[in-house]
Write a protein that holds these residues in place. Structure first.
Motif, PDB file in Angstrom:
ATOM      1  N   HIS A 188     -19.557 -20.160 -47.491  1.00  0.00           N
ATOM      2  CA  HIS A 188     -20.484 -21.290 -47.380  1.00  0.00           C
ATOM      3  C   HIS A 188     -19.654 -22.561 -47.399  1.00  0.00           C
ATOM      4  O   HIS A 188     -19.107 -22.941 -48.433  1.00  0.00           O
ATOM      5  CB  HIS A 188     -21.502 -21.273 -48.523  1.00  0.00           C
ATOM      6  N   ALA A 228     -21.655 -21.416 -40.920  1.00  0.00           N
ATOM      7  CA  ALA A 228     -21.075 -21.324 -42.268  1.00  0.00           C
ATOM      8  C   ALA A 228     -21.578 -22.446 -43.172  1.00  0.00           C
ATOM      9  O   ALA A 228     -21.660 -22.267 -44.387  1.00  0.00           O
ATOM     10  CB  ALA A 228     -19.551 -21.355 -42.194  1.00  0.00           C
ATOM     11  N   THR A 229     -21.936 -23.592 -42.598  1.00  0.00           N
ATOM     12  CA  THR A 229     -22.426 -24.706 -43.429  1.00  0.00           C
ATOM     13  C   THR A 229     -23.916 -24.620 -43.694  1.00  0.00           C
ATOM     14  O   THR A 229     -24.419 -25.297 -44.590  1.00  0.00           O
ATOM     15  CB  THR A 229     -22.131 -26.076 -42.777  1.00  0.00           C
ATOM     16  N   THR A 230     -24.622 -23.811 -42.941  1.00  0.00           N
ATOM     17  CA  THR A 230     -26.066 -23.716 -43.132  1.00  0.00           C
ATOM     18  C   THR A 230     -26.443 -22.411 -43.828  1.00  0.00           C
ATOM     19  O   THR A 230     -26.780 -22.408 -44.997  1.00  0.00           O
ATOM     20  CB  THR A 230     -26.808 -23.854 -41.786  1.00  0.00           C
ATOM     21  N   GLY A 266     -24.425 -19.674 -44.069  1.00  0.00           N
ATOM     22  CA  GLY A 266     -23.281 -18.944 -44.587  1.00  0.00           C
ATOM     23  C   GLY A 266     -22.818 -17.924 -43.565  1.00  0.00           C
ATOM     24  O   GLY A 266     -23.602 -17.450 -42.738  1.00  0.00           O
ATOM     25  N   HIS A 302     -18.776 -26.768 -46.255  1.00  0.00           N
ATOM     26  CA  HIS A 302     -19.374 -28.103 -46.328  1.00  0.00           C
ATOM     27  C   HIS A 302     -18.606 -29.021 -45.383  1.00  0.00           C
ATOM     28  O   HIS A 302     -17.444 -28.773 -45.071  1.00  0.00           O
ATOM     29  CB  HIS A 302     -19.294 -28.647 -47.754  1.00  0.00           C
TER      30      HIS A 302
END
Length: 130
Positions: free
Chosen positions: A85, A76-78, A80, A87
């Motif tokens: 998305h 999810a941080t890279t 999505g 952080h």
């Protein structure tokens, strides 16, 4: 038993964070919302199994829970994940990530210590010599 309890506490912390996030952020998210609720319920079940059933299965579940949950967050941080998305910001992120790492390490340690595949594991019957 201490490491099993540590793994159970870590899984429970991650589950609690995911339940909190479900209520406050992801409740209405199409795919991720239900996944957060499954994570919360599954984490509670795994934590209970870790402290009540002295078998290798809850340990594998705890490792899998930690790897899958942390892995999903990293995705999810890279790239999505289903339109989400994320952080590396916020107490929720760091608390859940730390708990998942602890769950993986604690349950994995117990699994490795009890593994019949370990080189120092001795069979109950001695090997015959010629």
């Amino acid at each position: 038993m201490k490491m099993r309890m540590l793994a159970a506490a870590a899984v429970l912390v991650s589950a609690a964070v995911h339940l909190y996030l479900w209520f406050h952020v992801f409740r209405h998210a199409h795919v991720v919302g239900p996944a957060f609720m499954v994570n919360a319920v599954g984490g509670v079940v795994i934590a209970i199994l870790l402290v009540t059933w002295q078998h290798w299965i809850p340990l594998v579940l705890a490792v899998g829970f930690g790897v899958a949950t942390l892995g999903a967050f990293i995705i999810a941080t890279t790239a999505g994940l289903y339109g989400v998305h994320e952080h590396w910001i916020g107490w929720e992120v760091w608390t859940a990530a730390a708990a998942e790492v602890v769950a993986i390490l604690a349950a994995g340690t117990v699994l490795l210590q009890k593994s019949p595949l370990r080189s120092d594991h001795r069979a109950e019957q001695p090997m015959p010599t010629h």
